[in-house]
Motif scaffolding. Structure first.
Motif, short mmCIF file in Angstrom:
data_model
loop_
_atom_site.label_atom_id
_atom_site.label_comp_id
_atom_site.label_asym_id
_atom_site.label_seq_id
_atom_site.Cartn_x
_atom_site.Cartn_y
_atom_site.Cartn_z
N ARG A 61 22.53 29.16 -26.37
CA ARG A 61 23.93 28.82 -26.74
C ARG A 61 23.29 27.58 -27.94
N HIS A 62 22.13 27.16 -27.78
CA HIS A 62 21.71 25.98 -28.80
C HIS A 62 20.63 26.38 -30.08
N GLY A 63 20.01 27.58 -29.86
CA GLY A 63 19.16 27.98 -30.87
C GLY A 63 17.55 27.47 -30.93
N TYR A 64 17.50 26.45 -29.63
CA TYR A 64 16.19 26.04 -29.52
C TYR A 64 15.43 26.90 -28.76
N ARG A 65 13.99 26.69 -28.66
CA ARG A 65 13.07 27.41 -27.96
C ARG A 65 12.49 26.29 -27.07
N VAL A 66 12.59 26.68 -25.78
CA VAL A 66 11.95 25.53 -24.78
C VAL A 66 10.88 26.24 -24.24
N SER A 67 9.74 25.42 -24.51
CA SER A 67 8.27 25.70 -23.73
C SER A 67 8.24 24.87 -22.64
#
Lengths: 285, 224
Positions: A61-67
């Motif tokens: 949805r937001h184009g972030y990558r979550v580590s």
């Protein structure tokens, strides 16, 4: 040079150099940081698979990558205090609120809760099964001198356990009280092997119960309520963190969609977490 | 057991990435540890033992460093509030290489020192009598002690590949970025996926076997 290292020596050297180059090309991540959000969380949310059900939706949805860095609550809070992550999902409400007051974190919200269960050997040597009062049950365990396995790792679960012992007025120590200093899964395994009682979060319990010679001896006491909160590292204290990303993730987790994903998450046919984020206005601290 | 192995190999590309990262991190760490540890060990091994007692004792002690302690130290150094925080190394493969290098280097240096000390005396006398300078003597000594030095590198690599405490701490076991075989084994164990954990352990052992077979051949070649 007649060193006698031969072909194999050069082969080994070549392999090592390729590895080195490949590692170098992998980069150290600095260039990725803009689109990356670092989430420090407890093992319970990650190991249960909950985050695997939420994070990919958010990422798309937001184009972030979550580590995701999954550690005990104590370590997660420390990593956050030092500004080594952007956002936290933990369960130690009083402590979270205290750290927000001290200015380490901002934008804290209740997200969901699950509950703790008291599990023990099927033989139930302290005679707890059937009761509803966890404080009384702890007192019975101490009086019977039945083996109790404590996380002993300063995690949210460990803190919850200690809070219950405080209510009993008993200082738990002695051969029956074994503090193992390990995560929930390991602690459950040890409890199974030693046929002892332990306090477990329901998520890890459901995931592991089929392999354990243990059963739930007590559940449903409101004292066992386990609130999870999400909060961002204070960007004024740590300007280099990705606060925009943190805020986006927090908003998503407490949004209708995020709450729905939490409600729908099941493991072994059981619902593990109950969403309870307040509307943004009321829940803000 | 075989089933566990098949489980891992069949799983998905993510598994290959984990294995590849393990090889990269530990391979690079042992390369750096060898580049630093072999010269250091040789230098110390060629001094008279009573003159380098303290450095030797310190290296021997560091051979037993608990990985999680090294992890914590490196973490504090590269944490955003630490002295090297601006480098943004925390939770990256580079941080894992640093930590594993610190673990492997004392082993390589310590075992090299012992190997060189065993060889040093007569070789040095011979080399010096043939008119060799300091650097040439050192190279001769390393050449003579190479079998044991390869052994030192093997021991250091074993340490790097097998440790979990340090990479867990400074790498963070982030999926797709810093997850290596040992941290994956911890995670699968914690999740209760014992078959997967065992399968990963078997892959790790198989890899260690292959690498050691290669190094063993190298050792054999050098003995001719």
């Amino acid at each position: 040079m007649k060193t006698g290292w031969g072909k194999t020596g050069y082969l080994v050297l070549a392999v090592l150099l390729v590895l080195a180059l490949a590692a170098g090309c992998g980069g150290t991540g600095k260039e990725h940081r803009a689109g990356e959000i670092r989430l420090a969380t407890t093992t319970s949310t990650y190991d249960s698979g909950l985050l695997d059900a939420i994070i990919p939706v958010f990422e798309e949805r937001h184009g972030y990558r979550v580590s995701v860095i999954s550690v005990g609550t104590g370590a997660a809070l420390e990593i956050g205090k030092r500004g080594d992550c952007d956002v936290l999902l933990v369960h130690s409400r009083e402590q979270e609120l205290e750290l927000v007051r001290q200015g380490y974190f901002v934008d804290r919200h209740d997200v969901m809760y699950n509950d703790f269960v008291l599990v023990g050997p099927p033989a139930d040597p302290a005679g707890i099964a059937g009761g509803r009062d966890v404080v009384a049950a702890f007192r019975q365990i101490a009086e019977a001198g039945a083996v109790f396995i404590s996380r002993g790792d300063d995690s949210g679960t460990h803190r919850a356990e200690l809070a219950i012992w405080r209510q009993t007025g008993i200082e738990p120590h002695g051969a029956w009280y074994r503090s193992v200093g390990q995560g929930m899964g390991d602690t459950l395994r040890i409890a199974g092997e030693m046929q002892g009682y332990t306090l477990a979060d329901r998520g890890t319990w459901v995931a592991m119960k089929d392999r354990l010679d243990l059963k739930i001896v007590l559940e449903g006491d409101p004292v066992l309520f386990n609130q999870y909160g999400v909060m961002a590292v204070n960007p004024e204290k740590h300007p280099r963190i990705n606060h925009q990303g943190a805020a986006a993730l927090i908003d998503f987790m407490i949004s209708g969609e995020g709450q729905e994903l939490i409600a729908r998450f099941e493991r072994g046919g059981e619902r593990l977490f109950v969403p309870n984020a307040h509307p943004v206005r009321q829940g803000k601290w | 057991m075989v089933q566990a192995f098949v489980l891992v190999v069949n799983r998905d590309p993510a598994m290959m990435q984990i294995i590849w990262l393990s090889l990269q991190v530990s391979g690079l760490a042992i390369l750096l540890a060898a580049l630093g540890g072999i010269p250091l060990g040789t230098w110390l091994g060629m001094r008279p033992a009573h003159r380098v007692r303290w450095p030797a004792l310190i290296i021997y002690t560091f051979m037993g460093l608990p990985p999680v302690l090294v992890g914590l130290l490196v973490y504090l150094l590269i944490s955003s509030q630490g002295p090297f925080g601006v480098l943004d190394l925390l939770f990256t493969p580079a941080a894992m290489v640093i930590a594993q290098t610190m673990l492997a280097l004392p082993i390589v240096a310590g075992l090299t020192m012992t190997a060189v000390r065993g060889k040093d005396r007569e070789i040095r006398d011979t080399a010096v009598s043939l008119g060799a300078n300091g650097r040439q003597v050192a190279l001769t000594v390393i050449r003579e002690a190479r079998v044991a030095i390869v052994g030192a590198v093997v021991a250091g690599l074993g340490r790097a590949l097998a440790e979990v405490g340090a990479v867990m701490m400074v790498g963070g076991n982030i999926e797709g970025q810093t997850r290596v075989m040992t941290t994956a084994i911890v995670l699968e164990t914690r999740r209760g996926n014992f078959e997967m954990a065992i399968g990963l352990g078997m892959v790790l052992l198989a890899l260690a076997f292959l690498i050691n077979a290669l190094l063993y051949r190298l050792q054999g070649v050098t003995q001719d």
